[in-house]
Design a protein around this motif. Sequence first.
Motif, PDB file in Angstrom:
ATOM      1  N   ASP A 327       0.825  -1.208   0.000  1.00 16.49           N
ATOM      2  CA  ASP A 327       0.000   0.000   0.000  1.00 16.49           C
ATOM      3  C   ASP A 327       0.859   1.258   0.000  1.00 16.49           C
ATOM      4  OD1 ASP A 327      -2.351  -1.421  -0.024  1.00 16.49           O
ATOM      5  OD2 ASP A 327      -2.604  -1.397   2.150  1.00 16.49           O
ATOM      6  N   MET A 328       1.961   1.196   0.738  1.00  6.80           N
ATOM      7  CA  MET A 328       2.869   2.331   0.816  1.00  6.80           C
ATOM      8  C   MET A 328       3.552   2.557  -0.540  1.00  6.80           C
ATOM      9  SD  MET A 328       4.339   4.568   3.005  1.00  6.80           S
ATOM     10  CE  MET A 328       5.873   5.485   3.252  1.00  6.80           C
ATOM     11  N   VAL A 329       3.961   1.474  -1.182  1.00  7.41           N
ATOM     12  CA  VAL A 329       4.607   1.584  -2.496  1.00  7.41           C
ATOM     13  C   VAL A 329       3.656   2.238  -3.492  1.00  7.41           C
ATOM     14  CG1 VAL A 329       5.516   0.292  -4.462  1.00  7.41           C
ATOM     15  CG2 VAL A 329       6.144  -0.382  -2.140  1.00  7.41           C
ATOM     16  N   ALA A 330       2.389   1.782  -3.492  1.00 15.41           N
ATOM     17  CA  ALA A 330       1.394   2.338  -4.413  1.00 15.41           C
ATOM     18  C   ALA A 330       1.165   3.820  -4.139  1.00 15.41           C
ATOM     19  CB  ALA A 330       0.086   1.567  -4.288  1.00 15.41           C
ATOM     20  N   ALA A 331       1.094   4.192  -2.857  1.00 12.54           N
ATOM     21  CA  ALA A 331       0.868   5.589  -2.498  1.00 12.54           C
ATOM     22  C   ALA A 331       2.044   6.465  -2.918  1.00 12.54           C
ATOM     23  CB  ALA A 331       0.620   5.711  -1.000  1.00 12.54           C
ATOM     24  N   VAL A 332       3.265   5.974  -2.694  1.00 14.72           N
ATOM     25  CA  VAL A 332       4.456   6.734  -3.070  1.00 14.72           C
ATOM     26  C   VAL A 332       4.497   6.935  -4.586  1.00 14.72           C
ATOM     27  CG1 VAL A 332       6.978   6.661  -3.185  1.00 14.72           C
ATOM     28  CG2 VAL A 332       5.817   6.107  -1.051  1.00 14.72           C
ATOM     29  N   LYS A 333       4.116   5.912  -5.328  1.00 19.21           N
ATOM     30  CA  LYS A 333       4.065   6.042  -6.790  1.00 19.21           C
ATOM     31  C   LYS A 333       3.078   7.139  -7.198  1.00 19.21           C
ATOM     32  CE  LYS A 333       5.465   1.403  -8.272  1.00 19.21           C
ATOM     33  NZ  LYS A 333       5.056   0.157  -8.976  1.00 19.21           N
ATOM     34  N   ASN A 334       1.946   7.183  -6.517  1.00 22.60           N
ATOM     35  CA  ASN A 334       0.958   8.219  -6.812  1.00 22.60           C
ATOM     36  C   ASN A 334       1.508   9.611  -6.526  1.00 22.60           C
ATOM     37  OD1 ASN A 334      -1.259   6.852  -7.866  1.00 22.60           O
ATOM     38  ND2 ASN A 334      -2.020   6.292  -5.847  1.00 22.60           N
ATOM     39  N   VAL A 335       2.214   9.741  -5.394  1.00 26.42           N
ATOM     40  CA  VAL A 335       2.821  11.030  -5.054  1.00 26.42           C
ATOM     41  C   VAL A 335       3.836  11.429  -6.118  1.00 26.42           C
ATOM     42  CG1 VAL A 335       4.305  12.226  -3.416  1.00 26.42           C
ATOM     43  CG2 VAL A 335       2.449  10.803  -2.580  1.00 26.42           C
ATOM     44  N   GLN A 336       4.663  10.483  -6.509  1.00 20.55           N
ATOM     45  CA  GLN A 336       5.693  10.773  -7.510  1.00 20.55           C
ATOM     46  C   GLN A 336       5.070  11.195  -8.839  1.00 20.55           C
ATOM     47  OE1 GLN A 336       7.607   6.939  -7.151  1.00 20.55           O
ATOM     48  NE2 GLN A 336       9.310   7.775  -5.948  1.00 20.55           N
ATOM     49  N   ALA A 337       4.018  10.500  -9.256  1.00 24.37           N
ATOM     50  CA  ALA A 337       3.343  10.850 -10.510  1.00 24.37           C
ATOM     51  C   ALA A 337       2.708  12.232 -10.404  1.00 24.37           C
ATOM     52  CB  ALA A 337       2.290   9.801 -10.847  1.00 24.37           C
ATOM     53  N   ALA A 338       2.107  12.516  -9.253  1.00 18.75           N
ATOM     54  CA  ALA A 338       1.459  13.810  -9.052  1.00 18.75           C
ATOM     55  C   ALA A 338       2.463  14.956  -9.045  1.00 18.75           C
ATOM     56  CB  ALA A 338       0.670  13.807  -7.748  1.00 18.75           C
ATOM     57  N   ALA A 339       3.702  14.663  -8.634  1.00 18.66           N
ATOM     58  CA  ALA A 339       4.734  15.693  -8.554  1.00 18.66           C
ATOM     59  C   ALA A 339       5.610  15.738  -9.798  1.00 18.66           C
ATOM     60  CB  ALA A 339       5.606  15.460  -7.319  1.00 18.66           C
ATOM     61  N   GLY A 340       5.381  14.807 -10.728  1.00 22.55           N
ATOM     62  CA  GLY A 340       6.189  14.779 -11.945  1.00 22.55           C
ATOM     63  C   GLY A 340       7.569  14.198 -11.734  1.00 22.55           C
ATOM     64  N   LEU A 341       7.752  13.360 -10.687  1.00 21.20           N
ATOM     65  CA  LEU A 341       9.031  12.720 -10.412  1.00 21.20           C
ATOM     66  C   LEU A 341       9.094  11.345 -11.075  1.00 21.20           C
ATOM     67  CD1 LEU A 341       9.284  13.488  -6.575  1.00 21.20           C
ATOM     68  CD2 LEU A 341      10.354  14.762  -8.448  1.00 21.20           C
ATOM     69  N   LEU A 342      10.276  10.746 -11.062  1.00 19.93           N
ATOM     70  CA  LEU A 342      10.432   9.380 -11.536  1.00 19.93           C
ATOM     71  C   LEU A 342       9.580   8.462 -10.671  1.00 19.93           C
ATOM     72  CD1 LEU A 342      11.897   7.202 -13.257  1.00 19.93           C
ATOM     73  CD2 LEU A 342      13.641   7.134 -11.456  1.00 19.93           C
ATOM     74  N   VAL A 343       8.732   7.670 -11.298  1.00 22.50           N
ATOM     75  CA  VAL A 343       7.806   6.804 -10.566  1.00 22.50           C
ATOM     76  C   VAL A 343       8.427   5.418 -10.384  1.00 22.50           C
ATOM     77  CG1 VAL A 343       5.500   5.777 -10.548  1.00 22.50           C
ATOM     78  CG2 VAL A 343       5.837   8.058 -11.510  1.00 22.50           C
ATOM     79  N   ASP A 344       8.925   5.167  -9.163  1.00 27.89           N
ATOM     80  CA  ASP A 344       9.505   3.855  -8.865  1.00 27.89           C
ATOM     81  C   ASP A 344       9.027   3.292  -7.529  1.00 27.89           C
ATOM     82  OD1 ASP A 344      10.810   5.494  -7.079  1.00 27.89           O
ATOM     83  OD2 ASP A 344      12.822   5.151  -7.884  1.00 27.89           O
ATOM     84  N   GLY A 345       8.215   4.054  -6.778  1.00 26.16           N
ATOM     85  CA  GLY A 345       7.691   3.569  -5.506  1.00 26.16           C
ATOM     86  C   GLY A 345       8.684   3.623  -4.363  1.00 26.16           C
ATOM     87  N   LYS A 346       9.888   4.146  -4.615  1.00 23.91           N
ATOM     88  CA  LYS A 346      10.906   4.268  -3.569  1.00 23.91           C
ATOM     89  C   LYS A 346      10.964   5.718  -3.101  1.00 23.91           C
ATOM     90  CE  LYS A 346      13.711   0.562  -5.581  1.00 23.91           C
ATOM     91  NZ  LYS A 346      15.027   0.211  -6.185  1.00 23.91           N
ATOM     92  N   ALA A 347      11.059   5.905  -1.803  1.00 23.39           N
ATOM     93  CA  ALA A 347      11.059   7.256  -1.242  1.00 23.39           C
ATOM     94  C   ALA A 347      12.478   7.726  -0.967  1.00 23.39           C
ATOM     95  CB  ALA A 347      10.227   7.295   0.040  1.00 23.39           C
ATOM     96  N   GLY A 348      13.071   8.373  -1.955  1.00 17.31           N
ATOM     97  CA  GLY A 348      14.369   8.993  -1.762  1.00 17.31           C
ATOM     98  C   GLY A 348      14.199  10.381  -1.177  1.00 17.31           C
ATOM     99  N   PRO A 349      15.280  11.131  -1.033  1.00 16.24           N
ATOM    100  CA  PRO A 349      15.201  12.471  -0.431  1.00 16.24           C
ATOM    101  C   PRO A 349      14.204  13.393  -1.131  1.00 16.24           C
ATOM    102  CG  PRO A 349      17.483  11.759  -0.565  1.00 16.24           C
ATOM    103  CD  PRO A 349      16.680  10.737  -1.298  1.00 16.24           C
ATOM    104  N   ASN A 350      14.167  13.378  -2.472  1.00 15.70           N
ATOM    105  CA  ASN A 350      13.250  14.262  -3.194  1.00 15.70           C
ATOM    106  C   ASN A 350      11.796  13.882  -2.950  1.00 15.70           C
ATOM    107  OD1 ASN A 350      15.351  15.737  -4.289  1.00 15.70           O
ATOM    108  ND2 ASN A 350      15.434  14.540  -6.176  1.00 15.70           N
ATOM    109  N   THR A 351      11.508  12.587  -3.002  1.00 16.32           N
ATOM    110  CA  THR A 351      10.136  12.128  -2.773  1.00 16.32           C
ATOM    111  C   THR A 351       9.716  12.411  -1.335  1.00 16.32           C
ATOM    112  OG1 THR A 351      10.345  10.388  -4.441  1.00 16.32           O
ATOM    113  CG2 THR A 351       8.594  10.133  -2.818  1.00 16.32           C
TER     114      THR A 351
END
Length: 666
Positions: A327-351
């Motif tokens: 669930d967390m991976v899916a949510a992070v992917k959504n955040v990344q897509a919404a922010a225009g970041l690389l969508v990989d489901g991993k939460a690095g410093p930018n995410t």
Amino acid sequence: MLKRVFVLLLALILALSACQMALADPDQHLSPNGSYIYGSTGDGVKQIQTLLTTLGYYSGPIDGKYQTETMNAVRWFQRSNHLTVDGAVGAKTMAVLTSSGAIAATDATAQNTTANGGLCRGSSGQEVLQVQTLLASLNYYSGPLDGLYGKATEEAVKKFQRNNRLQADGIVGTLTMQKLLTGIPWQEEFNHDLLEIEYPFQQPAAVGQTQLGSYYKGASGSAIAAFQQKLKDLEYYDGEIDGIFSDEMEAAVKLFQSRNGLTADGMIGKKTVAALYDSGAIKKTDLVPPSTVLGSGSHGPYIQYLQTIMRDHYFYTGKVDGVYGADMVAAVKNVQAAAGLLVDGKAGPNTQAVIRELLNNHLKVGDKVLSYPVRTLRRGMRGWDVYMLQQRLIAANYLTGIYSKGEFDLATENAVKLAEKVFKIKEDGIFGNTLRRYLWATNVAQDENEQSKYDDWDEHGNFIGTTLRKGSHGEAVSYLQMKLKAIGFLLDDADGVYGNSTEKAVLQLQKMINKQKQATGDDNFIKEDGIVGPQTWTIIRDLHLSGFKDPYSLDANIQNPTEGSELVEVTPNQPAIGAITRKLRLGSSGEQVKRLQQMLIKIGLLPTGADDGKYGPITRAAVLQFQQNVNLAYGSKVILEDGVVGSQTLYHLQLVLSGQELPGKI
């Protein structure tokens, strides 16, 4: 009568023993003029509390402390007895309080109700307090919970009644009370200036403590002081331990809640109290962002913190358990897509930074705050960007019913379809590039530099793009179509497909431009072939997405409508072509006809007051006269003289209304 006699006797007894009482517990913290005010203590306060209790205004402890409950009881008494309502007991209030003519709470409530027993302005008592509490919990009322039915309470009741389709008379009768007990919370009103819309994410600000036991900003007392100390121990609060629920304390509560898996509403209820006194409560310094990339298998308080933020901003629907699972991976992917970041489901410093910035209720990437959704949105998607879209649709009156916040549900899809219908674009219920440019025209033009993206001109002015012709398709075609729609040459959908209607619109534009060139002595004609090459792009690139300035919008507020020929962006509520998206002829009716008539009134072809929305013989005659005048101005027949408002007639109306001069005089 017996009650009043008893009150008088009690007052005399208290007065006779005042000297003894003063020796036992002298009054302290009175105002300079000797009035009892908030913070006063002593036997004088006990006397006031006793009298208020006897009259039915006070049910708290007789402890000699003039706190919130005592002050509210005094205000209630003053209102009921027609005194100045200031919450302080001075000479006048004390005189009435100790007199035999003091109006008791039960008598006051009876005097201030409607014939059928409803509560109205002037009512007071526990029933009014209940109404205020319910209104506050539903976000309609933010005044004091004092049991006094004043102007603020009346206005809150009226707002509630309007929002629940009841008669907005400000009286709480049976139906209003039933709705209050099962009502839908009020949604904050949004700024209808769509270019600078705000997206509130907050709970109502109330004063005191609700009947459910939650403390709000504005409350005071020993309980608040205890919470302040606990928040200070956990390093969230740096202010004074003064027992006052201030803005600073509310911010500390919200931060504590977000980092401990609670809804960050700034209110202290049972769950927040339990978390504050839990031995496992997370301190502020316990959540230092890690320098490593987080992913599947990560766990701990910091993960729980991120989960809470994403949950409160509609990205995350799983358990707030501190475990980086599916669930967390899916949510992070959504955040990344919404922010225009690389969508990989991993939460690095930018995410992680994007997620933390959600606490400020915006999507921020680096130093840039996104003012509109950047990803394509469709049914079933969730997130803060979905919420942003919903608020824009609400502000533009496309989304008017019940909807799920932050979720692209059926109501949101239908609202998107309605917007697509209004703007004459493909009605698929999907929010993409085309609708984005209509709903956020100015923002998109500024942030994405749409002009250079689609016109394809280098820094030296050389055309380096792709020529568009029948059979072309894609975003560049969609952009071209919107330009043509903005000036009234294309009334079909901006679907990104260069078909017959687009080719015809381009050809009409080319012919029109050549007619203008001929009339002005300019022999640098463009090729009339229905193909958009360098010469045609040169013209089209200067047309804004929202077309010519429309000073005759129903909502416009322009001081000098004929000054200059400036091209400007307008909001979806003020389309540049006056929301005229179809041909108008004899027999047409509605708002589009009304706007056309207003244009004709402005240029003197219709009399004032003739904008009735009905395309009758008089309107047709005015249109025909305008068409004839245009042809006379050019010295040749450039538009049909048929009394029908199509793209060419509308285009020339806009030229005249924008202040541009034709070769002759209209």
